[in-house]
Design an enzyme around this catalytic site. Structure first.
Site, PDB file in Angstrom:
ATOM      1  N   ASP A 180      -0.811  11.794  10.451  1.00 20.77           N
ATOM      2  CA  ASP A 180      -2.249  11.490  10.281  1.00 20.77           C
ATOM      3  C   ASP A 180      -3.123  12.725  10.435  1.00 20.77           C
ATOM      4  O   ASP A 180      -3.982  12.999   9.618  1.00 20.77           O
ATOM      5  CB  ASP A 180      -2.711  10.323  11.175  1.00 20.77           C
ATOM      6  CG  ASP A 180      -2.476  10.490  12.663  1.00 20.77           C
ATOM      7  OD1 ASP A 180      -1.857  11.493  13.084  1.00 20.77           O
ATOM      8  OD2 ASP A 180      -2.932   9.607  13.429  1.00 20.77           O
ATOM      9  N   SER A 202      -0.278   2.246  21.586  1.00 16.39           N
ATOM     10  CA  SER A 202      -1.698   2.591  21.569  1.00 16.39           C
ATOM     11  C   SER A 202      -2.624   1.624  22.294  1.00 16.39           C
ATOM     12  O   SER A 202      -3.560   1.057  21.726  1.00 16.39           O
ATOM     13  CB  SER A 202      -2.172   2.796  20.136  1.00 16.39           C
ATOM     14  OG  SER A 202      -3.191   3.741  20.189  1.00 16.39           O
ATOM     15  N   SER A 239      -4.689   2.719  24.265  1.00 16.76           N
ATOM     16  CA  SER A 239      -5.995   3.388  24.331  1.00 16.76           C
ATOM     17  C   SER A 239      -6.839   3.060  23.099  1.00 16.76           C
ATOM     18  O   SER A 239      -8.033   2.792  23.227  1.00 16.76           O
ATOM     19  CB  SER A 239      -5.837   4.898  24.528  1.00 16.76           C
ATOM     20  OG  SER A 239      -4.998   5.421  23.545  1.00 16.76           O
ATOM     21  N   ASP A 299      -4.216   5.205  14.944  1.00 16.63           N
ATOM     22  CA  ASP A 299      -4.241   4.122  15.931  1.00 16.63           C
ATOM     23  C   ASP A 299      -5.550   3.339  15.881  1.00 16.63           C
ATOM     24  O   ASP A 299      -5.564   2.107  15.896  1.00 16.63           O
ATOM     25  CB  ASP A 299      -4.043   4.688  17.339  1.00 16.63           C
ATOM     26  CG  ASP A 299      -2.772   5.500  17.457  1.00 16.63           C
ATOM     27  OD1 ASP A 299      -1.973   5.487  16.500  1.00 16.63           O
ATOM     28  OD2 ASP A 299      -2.578   6.155  18.489  1.00 16.63           O
TER      29      ASP A 299
HETATM   30  C1  GLA Z   1      -0.434   9.055  18.607  1.00 18.98           C
HETATM   31  C2  GLA Z   1      -1.779   9.471  18.011  1.00 18.98           C
HETATM   32  C3  GLA Z   1      -1.835   9.169  16.509  1.00 18.98           C
HETATM   33  C4  GLA Z   1      -0.623   9.704  15.781  1.00 18.98           C
HETATM   34  C5  GLA Z   1       0.666   9.320  16.501  1.00 18.98           C
HETATM   35  C6  GLA Z   1       1.877   9.967  15.890  1.00 18.98           C
HETATM   36  O1  GLA Z   1      -0.292   7.676  18.574  1.00 18.98           O
HETATM   37  O2  GLA Z   1      -2.839   8.810  18.654  1.00 18.98           O
HETATM   38  O3  GLA Z   1      -3.030   9.683  15.964  1.00 18.98           O
HETATM   39  O4  GLA Z   1      -0.715  11.098  15.603  1.00 18.98           O
HETATM   40  O5  GLA Z   1       0.621   9.648  17.874  1.00 18.98           O
HETATM   41  O6  GLA Z   1       2.098   9.510  14.611  1.00 18.98           O
END
Ligand code: GLA
Length: 388
Positions: free
Chosen positions: A37, A126, A128, A173
Protein backbone atom coordinates in the site's frame (compact mmCIF):
# COMPACT_ATOMS: atom_id res chain seq x y z
CA UNK A 1 -19.53 -9.58 18.93
CA UNK A 2 -19.10 -6.62 21.23
CA UNK A 3 -21.91 -6.40 23.77
CA UNK A 4 -23.74 -3.12 23.17
CA UNK A 5 -25.69 -3.30 26.44
CA UNK A 6 -22.42 -3.49 28.31
CA UNK A 7 -21.09 -0.41 26.54
CA UNK A 8 -24.27 1.49 27.33
CA UNK A 9 -24.17 0.56 31.01
CA UNK A 10 -20.52 1.66 31.33
CA UNK A 11 -21.20 4.88 29.47
CA UNK A 12 -24.04 5.72 31.84
CA UNK A 13 -22.04 4.73 34.91
CA UNK A 14 -18.83 6.58 34.11
CA UNK A 15 -20.30 9.83 32.85
CA UNK A 16 -23.40 11.88 33.63
CA UNK A 17 -26.02 9.17 33.30
CA UNK A 18 -27.13 10.24 29.84
CA UNK A 19 -26.89 8.03 26.78
CA UNK A 20 -25.14 8.84 23.50
CA UNK A 21 -24.96 7.44 19.99
CA UNK A 22 -23.28 4.14 19.20
CA UNK A 23 -20.84 3.62 16.33
CA UNK A 24 -18.96 0.54 15.11
CA UNK A 25 -16.04 -0.18 12.80
CA UNK A 26 -14.29 -3.44 11.93
CA UNK A 27 -10.78 -4.83 11.77
CA UNK A 28 -9.67 -6.41 8.51
CA UNK A 29 -8.12 -9.36 6.77
CA UNK A 30 -6.03 -9.18 3.63
CA UNK A 31 -6.07 -12.01 1.11
CA UNK A 32 -2.92 -10.82 -0.63
CA UNK A 33 -0.93 -7.61 -1.28
CA UNK A 34 1.22 -7.04 1.79
CA UNK A 35 3.45 -3.98 2.24
CA UNK A 36 2.30 -2.80 -1.17
CA UNK A 37 0.00 0.00 0.00
CA UNK A 38 2.71 2.52 0.88
CA UNK A 39 4.44 1.51 -2.35
CA UNK A 40 1.50 2.59 -4.50
CA UNK A 41 0.59 -1.02 -5.32
CA UNK A 42 -2.53 -3.15 -4.95
CA UNK A 43 -4.11 -4.73 -1.88
CA UNK A 44 -6.98 -7.21 -1.47
CA UNK A 45 -8.53 -6.71 1.97
CA UNK A 46 -11.97 -7.20 3.47
CA UNK A 47 -13.55 -6.05 6.73
CA UNK A 48 -14.22 -8.69 9.39
CA UNK A 49 -17.08 -9.26 11.81
CA UNK A 50 -14.88 -8.19 14.73
CA UNK A 51 -14.29 -4.56 15.54
CA UNK A 52 -14.59 -1.62 17.89
CA UNK A 53 -17.85 -0.19 19.20
CA UNK A 54 -18.02 3.24 20.86
CA UNK A 55 -20.73 5.22 22.55
CA UNK A 56 -20.17 8.97 22.15
CA UNK A 57 -21.93 12.12 23.25
CA UNK A 58 -21.21 15.86 23.04
CA UNK A 59 -20.55 17.06 26.62
CA UNK A 60 -20.94 20.82 26.14
CA UNK A 61 -17.36 21.76 27.06
CA UNK A 62 -15.02 23.61 24.76
CA UNK A 63 -12.38 20.87 24.45
CA UNK A 64 -12.57 18.34 27.28
CA UNK A 65 -12.67 14.71 26.24
CA UNK A 66 -13.63 12.16 28.88
CA UNK A 67 -12.71 8.72 27.64
CA UNK A 68 -13.18 5.25 29.07
CA UNK A 69 -11.58 2.11 27.61
CA UNK A 70 -13.98 -0.55 28.85
CA UNK A 71 -11.78 -3.59 28.18
CA UNK A 72 -8.84 -2.05 30.03
CA UNK A 73 -11.01 -0.44 32.73
CA UNK A 74 -8.98 2.70 32.12
CA UNK A 75 -10.27 6.28 32.24
CA UNK A 76 -8.35 9.17 30.68
CA UNK A 77 -9.53 12.79 30.44
CA UNK A 78 -7.68 15.25 28.25
CA UNK A 79 -8.00 18.56 26.39
CA UNK A 80 -8.12 18.79 22.61
CA UNK A 81 -6.38 22.18 22.76
CA UNK A 82 -3.43 20.75 24.69
CA UNK A 83 -0.72 20.44 22.01
CA UNK A 84 0.90 17.47 23.76
CA UNK A 85 -2.29 15.44 24.08
CA UNK A 86 -2.68 12.40 26.34
CA UNK A 87 0.21 10.01 26.91
CA UNK A 88 -1.85 6.81 27.14
CA UNK A 89 -1.54 5.05 23.81
CA UNK A 90 -5.23 4.17 23.29
CA UNK A 91 -6.27 7.75 24.13
CA UNK A 92 -3.92 9.10 21.47
CA UNK A 93 -6.11 7.50 18.80
CA UNK A 94 -9.08 9.53 20.05
CA UNK A 95 -7.03 12.72 20.39
CA UNK A 96 -5.41 12.22 16.97
CA UNK A 97 -8.70 11.50 15.20
CA UNK A 98 -10.36 14.55 16.76
CA UNK A 99 -7.52 16.82 15.65
CA UNK A 100 -7.42 15.34 12.16
CA UNK A 101 -11.19 15.81 11.83
CA UNK A 102 -10.74 19.43 12.90
CA UNK A 103 -8.20 19.83 10.10
CA UNK A 104 -10.97 18.70 7.73
CA UNK A 105 -13.16 21.52 8.97
CA UNK A 106 -15.23 19.56 11.51
CA UNK A 107 -15.71 21.81 14.59
CA UNK A 108 -14.93 19.10 17.16
CA UNK A 109 -15.49 20.20 20.78
CA UNK A 110 -15.65 18.30 24.06
CA UNK A 111 -17.25 14.84 24.15
CA UNK A 112 -17.57 11.72 26.26
CA UNK A 113 -16.68 8.34 24.88
CA UNK A 114 -16.64 4.73 26.12
CA UNK A 115 -15.52 1.95 23.82
CA UNK A 116 -14.82 -1.75 23.65
CA UNK A 117 -13.45 -4.08 21.00
CA UNK A 118 -13.11 -7.70 20.00
CA UNK A 119 -10.36 -7.48 17.37
CA UNK A 120 -7.55 -9.49 18.92
CA UNK A 121 -4.70 -7.08 19.75
CA UNK A 122 -1.42 -7.63 17.94
CA UNK A 123 -2.94 -10.25 15.65
CA UNK A 124 -2.33 -8.19 12.51
CA UNK A 125 -6.07 -7.57 12.05
CA UNK A 126 -5.74 -3.86 12.61
CA UNK A 127 -7.46 -3.09 15.85
CA UNK A 128 -6.01 0.41 15.52
CA UNK A 129 -7.75 1.10 12.20
CA UNK A 130 -10.97 -0.19 13.77
CA UNK A 131 -10.62 2.44 16.50
CA UNK A 132 -9.77 5.21 14.06
CA UNK A 133 -12.68 4.57 11.71
CA UNK A 134 -15.10 4.11 14.57
CA UNK A 135 -14.08 7.43 16.15
CA UNK A 136 -14.05 9.15 12.72
CA UNK A 137 -17.57 7.93 12.06
CA UNK A 138 -18.77 9.20 15.45
CA UNK A 139 -17.08 12.61 15.20
CA UNK A 140 -18.35 13.10 11.66
CA UNK A 141 -21.87 12.37 12.85
CA UNK A 142 -21.78 14.32 16.13
CA UNK A 143 -19.94 17.43 14.96
CA UNK A 144 -19.66 17.32 11.17
CA UNK A 145 -23.22 16.69 9.87
CA UNK A 146 -21.67 13.66 8.13
CA UNK A 147 -20.13 15.93 5.54
CA UNK A 148 -16.66 14.39 5.64
CA UNK A 149 -16.32 11.89 2.81
CA UNK A 150 -15.41 8.26 3.40
CA UNK A 151 -12.04 8.75 1.73
CA UNK A 152 -11.25 11.74 3.95
CA UNK A 153 -12.06 9.60 6.99
CA UNK A 154 -9.64 6.95 5.69
CA UNK A 155 -6.90 9.54 5.25
CA UNK A 156 -7.60 11.10 8.66
CA UNK A 157 -7.15 7.64 10.22
CA UNK A 158 -3.86 7.17 8.43
CA UNK A 159 -2.72 10.67 9.46
CA UNK A 160 -3.53 9.77 13.07
CA UNK A 161 -1.12 6.82 12.85
CA UNK A 162 1.56 9.00 11.27
CA UNK A 163 1.20 12.09 13.44
CA UNK A 164 0.24 10.76 16.87
CA UNK A 165 1.09 7.05 17.04
CA UNK A 166 4.47 6.74 15.30
CA UNK A 167 3.51 4.26 12.56
CA UNK A 168 4.16 5.36 8.99
CA UNK A 169 1.47 3.04 7.63
CA UNK A 170 -0.23 2.90 4.24
CA UNK A 171 -3.98 3.20 3.66
CA UNK A 172 -5.09 -0.42 3.44
CA UNK A 173 -6.35 -0.89 7.01
CA UNK A 174 -8.33 2.32 7.30
CA UNK A 175 -9.70 1.81 3.78
CA UNK A 176 -10.93 -1.69 4.60
CA UNK A 177 -12.41 -0.58 7.89
CA UNK A 178 -14.35 2.30 6.32
CA UNK A 179 -15.35 0.81 2.94
CA UNK A 180 -15.86 -2.85 3.94
CA UNK A 181 -18.96 -4.68 2.74
CA UNK A 182 -20.31 -7.99 4.04
CA UNK A 183 -19.36 -10.93 1.83
CA UNK A 184 -16.96 -8.90 -0.31
CA UNK A 185 -13.23 -8.51 -0.58
CA UNK A 186 -11.99 -5.34 -2.23
CA UNK A 187 -9.18 -4.81 -4.68
CA UNK A 188 -7.73 -1.38 -4.14
CA UNK A 189 -5.21 0.39 -6.33
CA UNK A 190 -3.41 2.40 -3.68
CA UNK A 191 -2.01 4.86 -6.22
CA UNK A 192 -5.21 5.88 -8.00
CA UNK A 193 -7.48 4.86 -5.09
CA UNK A 194 -9.81 3.10 -7.50
CA UNK A 195 -11.33 -0.03 -6.05
CA UNK A 196 -13.66 -2.86 -6.84
CA UNK A 197 -15.78 -5.12 -4.64
CA UNK A 198 -15.22 -8.85 -5.20
CA UNK A 199 -17.96 -11.08 -3.77
CA UNK A 200 -15.98 -13.83 -2.03
CA UNK A 201 -17.72 -17.18 -1.60
CA UNK A 202 -15.18 -19.80 -2.53
CA UNK A 203 -17.10 -22.96 -3.19
CA UNK A 204 -15.65 -25.81 -1.12
CA UNK A 205 -13.06 -23.66 0.66
CA UNK A 206 -12.89 -21.37 3.64
CA UNK A 207 -10.59 -18.75 5.10
CA UNK A 208 -9.29 -19.25 8.61
CA UNK A 209 -6.77 -17.27 10.65
CA UNK A 210 -4.33 -18.91 13.01
CA UNK A 211 -3.12 -16.44 15.60
CA UNK A 212 0.33 -17.26 16.96
CA UNK A 213 -0.39 -14.87 19.85
CA UNK A 214 3.11 -13.50 19.32
CA UNK A 215 2.74 -9.73 19.53
CA UNK A 216 4.25 -7.27 17.16
CA UNK A 217 5.19 -3.71 17.88
CA UNK A 218 5.05 -1.51 14.79
CA UNK A 219 5.68 1.90 16.32
CA UNK A 220 9.17 3.31 16.14
CA UNK A 221 10.03 0.28 14.34
CA UNK A 222 10.99 -2.32 11.85
CA UNK A 223 7.83 -1.41 9.94
CA UNK A 224 9.02 2.16 9.28
CA UNK A 225 12.40 0.71 8.49
CA UNK A 226 10.94 -1.39 5.65
CA UNK A 227 9.22 1.66 4.27
CA UNK A 228 12.49 3.61 4.35
CA UNK A 229 14.23 0.85 2.39
CA UNK A 230 11.59 1.05 -0.34
CA UNK A 231 11.86 4.83 -0.50
CA UNK A 232 15.62 4.62 -0.69
CA UNK A 233 15.44 2.33 -3.72
CA UNK A 234 12.99 4.71 -5.42
CA UNK A 235 15.34 7.62 -4.74
CA UNK A 236 18.26 5.83 -6.38
CA UNK A 237 16.20 4.80 -9.40
CA UNK A 238 14.97 8.38 -9.80
CA UNK A 239 18.56 9.63 -9.78
CA UNK A 240 19.37 7.28 -12.66
CA UNK A 241 16.37 8.46 -14.64
CA UNK A 242 15.98 12.20 -14.23
CA UNK A 243 13.53 12.20 -17.16
CA UNK A 244 11.02 9.94 -15.36
CA UNK A 245 8.55 10.39 -12.51
CA UNK A 246 9.24 7.97 -9.69
CA UNK A 247 7.09 8.39 -6.59
CA UNK A 248 6.92 4.83 -5.27
CA UNK A 249 8.09 1.36 -6.25
CA UNK A 250 4.91 1.10 -8.32
CA UNK A 251 6.62 3.37 -10.84
CA UNK A 252 9.74 1.19 -11.06
CA UNK A 253 10.51 -1.81 -13.26
CA UNK A 254 12.51 -4.97 -12.55
CA UNK A 255 15.26 -3.69 -14.90
CA UNK A 256 15.51 -0.40 -13.02
CA UNK A 257 15.78 -2.26 -9.74
CA UNK A 258 18.65 -4.34 -11.15
CA UNK A 259 20.45 -1.15 -12.20
CA UNK A 260 20.67 0.12 -8.63
CA UNK A 261 21.28 -3.22 -6.94
CA UNK A 262 24.93 -2.52 -6.09
CA UNK A 263 24.28 1.00 -4.78
CA UNK A 264 21.34 0.30 -2.51
CA UNK A 265 22.82 -2.78 -0.90
CA UNK A 266 21.58 -6.32 -0.56
CA UNK A 267 18.95 -5.67 2.11
CA UNK A 268 17.10 -2.82 0.38
CA UNK A 269 17.36 -4.68 -2.92
CA UNK A 270 15.68 -7.78 -1.51
CA UNK A 271 12.92 -5.71 0.08
CA UNK A 272 12.17 -3.90 -3.17
CA UNK A 273 12.24 -7.21 -5.03
CA UNK A 274 9.53 -8.55 -2.75
CA UNK A 275 7.35 -5.48 -3.34
CA UNK A 276 7.60 -5.67 -7.14
CA UNK A 277 6.70 -9.37 -7.03
CA UNK A 278 3.82 -8.77 -4.64
CA UNK A 279 2.30 -6.14 -6.91
CA UNK A 280 2.14 -8.69 -9.73
CA UNK A 281 0.80 -11.39 -7.40
CA UNK A 282 -2.27 -9.37 -6.43
CA UNK A 283 -3.20 -9.00 -10.09
CA UNK A 284 -2.59 -12.71 -10.67
CA UNK A 285 -4.87 -13.53 -7.72
CA UNK A 286 -7.65 -11.41 -9.22
CA UNK A 287 -7.36 -13.31 -12.47
CA UNK A 288 -7.36 -16.66 -10.68
CA UNK A 289 -10.42 -15.64 -8.64
CA UNK A 290 -12.25 -14.64 -11.79
CA UNK A 291 -11.56 -18.11 -13.14
CA UNK A 292 -12.54 -19.77 -9.86
CA UNK A 293 -9.03 -21.24 -9.64
CA UNK A 294 -8.50 -21.32 -5.87
CA UNK A 295 -5.53 -23.66 -6.10
CA UNK A 296 -3.69 -20.95 -8.05
CA UNK A 297 -4.74 -18.34 -5.44
CA UNK A 298 -3.25 -20.60 -2.81
CA UNK A 299 0.06 -21.04 -4.65
CA UNK A 300 0.41 -17.26 -4.82
CA UNK A 301 -0.30 -16.97 -1.09
CA UNK A 302 2.56 -19.38 -0.35
CA UNK A 303 4.82 -17.32 -2.61
CA UNK A 304 3.91 -14.22 -0.63
CA UNK A 305 4.78 -15.96 2.62
CA UNK A 306 8.13 -17.00 1.24
CA UNK A 307 8.87 -13.42 0.16
CA UNK A 308 7.71 -11.88 3.43
CA UNK A 309 9.81 -14.35 5.36
CA UNK A 310 13.06 -14.47 3.32
CA UNK A 311 13.19 -11.16 1.47
CA UNK A 312 11.10 -8.69 3.43
CA UNK A 313 12.00 -10.33 6.75
CA UNK A 314 8.80 -9.56 8.62
CA UNK A 315 7.92 -13.13 9.62
CA UNK A 316 9.10 -14.95 12.71
CA UNK A 317 9.81 -18.53 13.73
CA UNK A 318 6.29 -19.21 15.02
CA UNK A 319 4.61 -18.00 11.83
CA UNK A 320 7.00 -19.91 9.59
CA UNK A 321 6.16 -22.98 11.65
CA UNK A 322 2.41 -22.44 11.15
CA UNK A 323 3.04 -22.00 7.45
CA UNK A 324 4.95 -25.31 7.30
CA UNK A 325 2.14 -27.10 9.11
CA UNK A 326 -0.34 -25.72 6.56
CA UNK A 327 1.80 -27.00 3.71
CA UNK A 328 2.16 -30.43 5.26
CA UNK A 329 -1.61 -30.66 5.73
CA UNK A 330 -2.27 -29.91 2.07
CA UNK A 331 -3.79 -26.50 2.85
CA UNK A 332 -4.37 -24.66 -0.44
CA UNK A 333 -2.76 -21.35 0.58
CA UNK A 334 -1.20 -19.90 3.73
CA UNK A 335 0.81 -16.84 4.59
CA UNK A 336 1.59 -14.35 7.30
CA UNK A 337 -0.99 -11.54 7.25
CA UNK A 338 -0.64 -7.82 8.00
CA UNK A 339 2.40 -5.83 9.01
CA UNK A 340 4.26 -8.86 10.38
CA UNK A 341 6.53 -9.44 13.37
CA UNK A 342 4.00 -11.79 14.91
CA UNK A 343 0.24 -12.06 14.54
CA UNK A 344 -1.66 -14.45 12.28
CA UNK A 345 -1.40 -16.59 9.23
CA UNK A 346 -4.32 -16.46 6.82
CA UNK A 347 -5.18 -19.85 5.37
CA UNK A 348 -7.29 -20.84 2.39
CA UNK A 349 -8.29 -24.39 3.19
CA UNK A 350 -10.53 -26.97 1.58
CA UNK A 351 -13.54 -27.77 3.74
CA UNK A 352 -12.65 -31.46 3.92
CA UNK A 353 -9.15 -30.73 5.26
CA UNK A 354 -10.18 -28.07 7.76
CA UNK A 355 -10.66 -30.16 10.91
CA UNK A 356 -7.51 -32.17 10.52
CA UNK A 357 -5.45 -29.05 9.77
CA UNK A 358 -6.71 -27.15 12.82
CA UNK A 359 -6.21 -30.16 15.10
CA UNK A 360 -2.68 -30.73 13.84
CA UNK A 361 -1.73 -27.04 14.06
CA UNK A 362 -3.00 -26.80 17.65
CA UNK A 363 -1.22 -29.95 18.74
CA UNK A 364 2.14 -29.28 17.16
CA UNK A 365 2.24 -25.57 18.00
CA UNK A 366 1.40 -26.38 21.59
CA UNK A 367 4.12 -29.03 21.77
CA UNK A 368 6.69 -26.55 20.50
CA UNK A 369 5.64 -23.24 22.07
CA UNK A 370 3.59 -24.26 25.08
CA UNK A 371 0.29 -22.77 23.93
CA UNK A 372 -2.18 -23.33 21.12
CA UNK A 373 -2.67 -20.81 18.34
CA UNK A 374 -6.06 -19.11 18.39
CA UNK A 375 -8.40 -19.93 15.54
CA UNK A 376 -10.66 -17.36 13.87
CA UNK A 377 -12.98 -18.36 11.05
CA UNK A 378 -13.18 -15.41 8.72
CA UNK A 379 -16.57 -13.80 8.24
CA UNK A 380 -16.42 -10.79 5.96
CA UNK A 381 -18.46 -7.97 7.46
CA UNK A 382 -19.48 -4.35 6.93
CA UNK A 383 -17.44 -1.16 7.33
CA UNK A 384 -17.79 1.74 9.78
CA UNK A 385 -21.37 2.73 10.63
CA UNK A 386 -23.73 4.23 13.17
CA UNK A 387 -25.56 1.50 15.07
CA UNK A 388 -28.04 3.64 16.96
C1 GLA B 1 0.04 -2.65 8.46
C2 GLA B 1 -0.18 -1.24 7.91
C3 GLA B 1 -0.76 -1.29 6.49
C4 GLA B 1 0.02 -2.21 5.58
C5 GLA B 1 0.26 -3.56 6.26
C6 GLA B 1 1.17 -4.44 5.45
O1 GLA B 1 -1.18 -3.28 8.66
O2 GLA B 1 -1.03 -0.50 8.74
O3 GLA B 1 -0.83 0.02 5.96
O4 GLA B 1 1.22 -1.62 5.17
O5 GLA B 1 0.82 -3.41 7.55
O6 GLA B 1 0.58 -4.81 4.26
Amino acid sequence: MVDIEQIRSRFIKHFDGKIGNIYAAPGRINLIGEHTDYNGGFVFPGAVDKGVVAEMRINGTEDTVMAYAIDLKDRVDFHLNDPAGPRTSWARYIYGMALEMRKLGVPVKGFNIAFSGDVPLGAGMSSSAAMESCFACGLNDLFGENKVSLWDMVLAGQATEHNYCGVNCGIMDQFASVFGKAGCLMRLDCRSREFEYFPFKPDGYRLVLLDSVVKHQLAGSPYNDRRNSCENVVKHIAEHHPEGKFETLRDCTWEQLEEVKAEVGEEDYRRAKFVLGEKDRVLAVCEALNEGDYERVGELMYQTHEGLSKDYEVSCEELDFLNDIAKENGVTGSRIMGGGFGGCTINLVRNDLYRQFIADAKKRFNEKYGHEPKVYDVIIGDGARKLC
